[in-house]
Design a protein around this motif. Structure first.
Motif, PDB file in Angstrom:
ATOM      1  N   UNK A 199       0.870  -1.059  -0.027  1.00 40.03           N
ATOM      2  CA  UNK A 199       0.003   0.113   0.152  1.00 40.03           C
ATOM      3  C   UNK A 199       0.758   1.091   0.154  1.00 40.03           C
ATOM      4  N   UNK A 200       0.868   2.213  -0.832  1.00 39.53           N
ATOM      5  CA  UNK A 200       1.597   3.329  -1.031  1.00 39.53           C
ATOM      6  C   UNK A 200       0.746   4.552  -1.457  1.00 39.53           C
ATOM      7  N   UNK A 201       0.997   5.975  -1.053  1.00 38.54           N
ATOM      8  CA  UNK A 201       0.472   7.062  -1.263  1.00 38.54           C
ATOM      9  C   UNK A 201       0.532   7.393  -2.756  1.00 38.54           C
ATOM     10  N   UNK A 202      -0.670   8.109  -3.092  1.00 41.67           N
ATOM     11  CA  UNK A 202      -0.690   8.419  -4.500  1.00 41.67           C
ATOM     12  C   UNK A 202       0.731   9.419  -5.092  1.00 41.67           C
ATOM     13  N   UNK A 203       1.243   9.880  -3.886  1.00 44.80           N
ATOM     14  CA  UNK A 203       2.381  10.893  -4.442  1.00 44.80           C
ATOM     15  C   UNK A 203       3.502   9.904  -4.624  1.00 44.80           C
ATOM     16  N   UNK A 204       3.509   8.674  -4.592  1.00 46.64           N
ATOM     17  CA  UNK A 204       4.721   7.875  -4.683  1.00 46.64           C
ATOM     18  C   UNK A 204       4.416   7.118  -6.075  1.00 46.64           C
ATOM     19  N   UNK A 207       2.334   5.842 -12.116  1.00 44.74           N
ATOM     20  CA  UNK A 207       1.270   5.982 -13.504  1.00 44.74           C
ATOM     21  C   UNK A 207       1.204   4.708 -14.081  1.00 44.74           C
ATOM     22  N   UNK A 208       1.945   3.766 -14.125  1.00 44.35           N
ATOM     23  CA  UNK A 208       2.108   2.597 -14.769  1.00 44.35           C
ATOM     24  C   UNK A 208       1.469   1.444 -13.829  1.00 44.35           C
ATOM     25  N   UNK A 209       1.127   1.723 -12.620  1.00 48.63           N
ATOM     26  CA  UNK A 209       0.795   0.543 -11.692  1.00 48.63           C
ATOM     27  C   UNK A 209      -0.626   0.069 -11.979  1.00 48.63           C
ATOM     28  N   UNK A 210      -0.906  -1.139 -11.636  1.00 54.28           N
ATOM     29  CA  UNK A 210      -2.210  -1.607 -11.629  1.00 54.28           C
ATOM     30  C   UNK A 210      -2.668  -1.642 -10.307  1.00 54.28           C
ATOM     31  N   UNK A 211      -3.575  -0.989  -9.837  1.00 53.59           N
ATOM     32  CA  UNK A 211      -3.989  -0.951  -8.350  1.00 53.59           C
ATOM     33  C   UNK A 211      -4.964  -1.902  -8.186  1.00 53.59           C
ATOM     34  N   UNK A 212      -4.929  -2.766  -6.853  1.00 49.90           N
ATOM     35  CA  UNK A 212      -5.864  -3.704  -6.431  1.00 49.90           C
ATOM     36  C   UNK A 212      -7.018  -3.205  -5.616  1.00 49.90           C
ATOM     37  N   UNK A 213      -6.643  -1.961  -4.969  1.00 57.10           N
ATOM     38  CA  UNK A 213      -7.655  -1.601  -3.999  1.00 57.10           C
ATOM     39  C   UNK A 213      -7.116   0.112  -3.963  1.00 57.10           C
ATOM     40  N   UNK A 265     -11.697   9.071 -22.475  1.00 55.51           N
ATOM     41  CA  UNK A 265     -10.119   8.435 -22.407  1.00 55.51           C
ATOM     42  C   UNK A 265      -9.384   9.322 -21.681  1.00 55.51           C
ATOM     43  N   UNK A 266      -8.592   8.393 -20.674  1.00 56.56           N
ATOM     44  CA  UNK A 266      -7.866   9.228 -19.791  1.00 56.56           C
ATOM     45  C   UNK A 266      -6.277   8.297 -19.420  1.00 56.56           C
ATOM     46  N   UNK A 267      -5.330   8.950 -20.172  1.00 56.72           N
ATOM     47  CA  UNK A 267      -4.308   8.199 -19.924  1.00 56.72           C
ATOM     48  C   UNK A 267      -3.889   7.939 -18.374  1.00 56.72           C
ATOM     49  N   UNK A 268      -3.289   7.042 -18.036  1.00 59.76           N
ATOM     50  CA  UNK A 268      -2.817   6.851 -16.624  1.00 59.76           C
ATOM     51  C   UNK A 268      -2.212   7.935 -15.957  1.00 59.76           C
ATOM     52  N   UNK A 269      -1.114   8.683 -16.775  1.00 59.21           N
ATOM     53  CA  UNK A 269      -0.296   9.754 -16.483  1.00 59.21           C
ATOM     54  C   UNK A 269      -1.171  10.788 -16.173  1.00 59.21           C
TER      55      UNK A 269
END
Length: 290
Positions: A199-204, A207-213, A265-269
């Motif tokens: 679990x990591x804060x969004x600031x870390x 943009x290329x990650x796949x969140x599970x929760x 459409x919204x790119x991850x970055x």
């Protein structure tokens, strides 16, 4: 806990409005202040199976006896607001005598705003060494008072010694780590983290990650349902959370933003950029589990 919080707030209101009454009148303290707190702690104040007023002991009458399983579990001694129960020894010693001579293990002393719970007897220890909890709702944060007083609830009081020991250890460890230079915010984040090493804060995030929760901090970390497992999904989940916690025109605006972002459409970055900005502007602490 919420009922106890409300009871403490009500006690503070009454004391601020009628302090002179409570300084002079012990009976008013019992009826207006002490009873309200014990009710919030789960004790049926008007049920003699749980609370008995004017309980007889060999040394006199205790103001109340708290009953569990048909036996006295603790005596309660009440004083008016003019008595500093946290500093004066004689009311505490009086209570301890009631307990000791009746074989009752615990005593609670209060003037309505200050509370002290004590273990009545233990070989080789002084009275002050046996104090389990102290509370002063006029001089400490409400959350601290709520937590400490909760140890006297009907559902927890059987474990008051063990719980008070755990709470004291937590407080000592926390203060010790602060003394070693750890910021208070870092320690609180550590204690309230979701518990997952991923679990990591969004600031870390990159943009290329796949969140599970996804999680947002609101008096503790709360899990947000993800519309999709992507950074955009996290953004949408946060918007839904904001919508639920808003009202009126602001709520309508958040809903419109959600409906717009949901279909474009919204790119991850870009989604991550919007998510970070939203967190900064709204003061939200957002984290994701990878």
């Amino acid at each position: 806990m919420e009922e106890l919080r409300e009871a403490i707030i009500n006690v503070l209101r009454k004391v601020r409005a009628h302090r002179d009454l409570y300084v002079r009148n012990e009976e008013a303290v019992k009826q207006h202040l002490i009873g309200e707190v014990f009710q919030a702690l789960g004790w049926d104040w008007n049920n003699p199976e749980e609370v008995r007023p004017e309980a007889r002991t060999e040394d006199g009458r205790a103001d109340y006896a708290l009953m569990l399983d048909g036996k006295v579990f603790a005596y309660v001694e009440a004083k008016n607001l003019g008595v500093n129960v946290l500093k004066r020894d004689d009311p505490l010693r009086q209570l301890a005598r009631y307990c000791f001579n009746s074989g009752v293990r615990y005593g609670i002393l209060t003037n309505g705003t200050a509370w002290i719970a004590v273990k009545a007897f233990e070989e080789g220890s002084g009275l002050r060494d046996r104090v389990l909890i102290t509370v002063n709702i006029e001089e400490e944060p409400i959350e601290r008072s709520v937590l400490r007083l909760s140890l006297l609830s009907k559902s927890r009081i059987r474990d008051v010694e063990r719980l008070s020991s755990l709470l004291r250890a937590l407080e000592l460890s926390f203060e010790g780590l602060k003394g070693e230079g750890y910021p208070e915010r870092v320690l609180i984040d550590y204690l309230t983290s979701g518990g997952s090493s991923t679990t990591v804060p969004v600031g870390k995030l990159r943009g290329d990650e796949t969140p599970r929760a996804a999680y947002v901090y609101d008096n503790g970390w709360k899990l947000l349902p993800l519309p999709e497992k992507s950074i955009k999904g996290v953004l949408l989940a946060v918007l839904l959370y904001m919508e639920k916690t808003s009202s009126g025109r602001r709520r309508e605006e958040i809903r419109k933003a959600y409906e717009h972002l949901r279909v474009v459409p919204l790119p991850p970055e870009k989604a991550l950029e919007v998510l970070r900005k939203l967190g900064e502007e709204e003061g939200l602490r957002i984290a994701v589990e990878l």
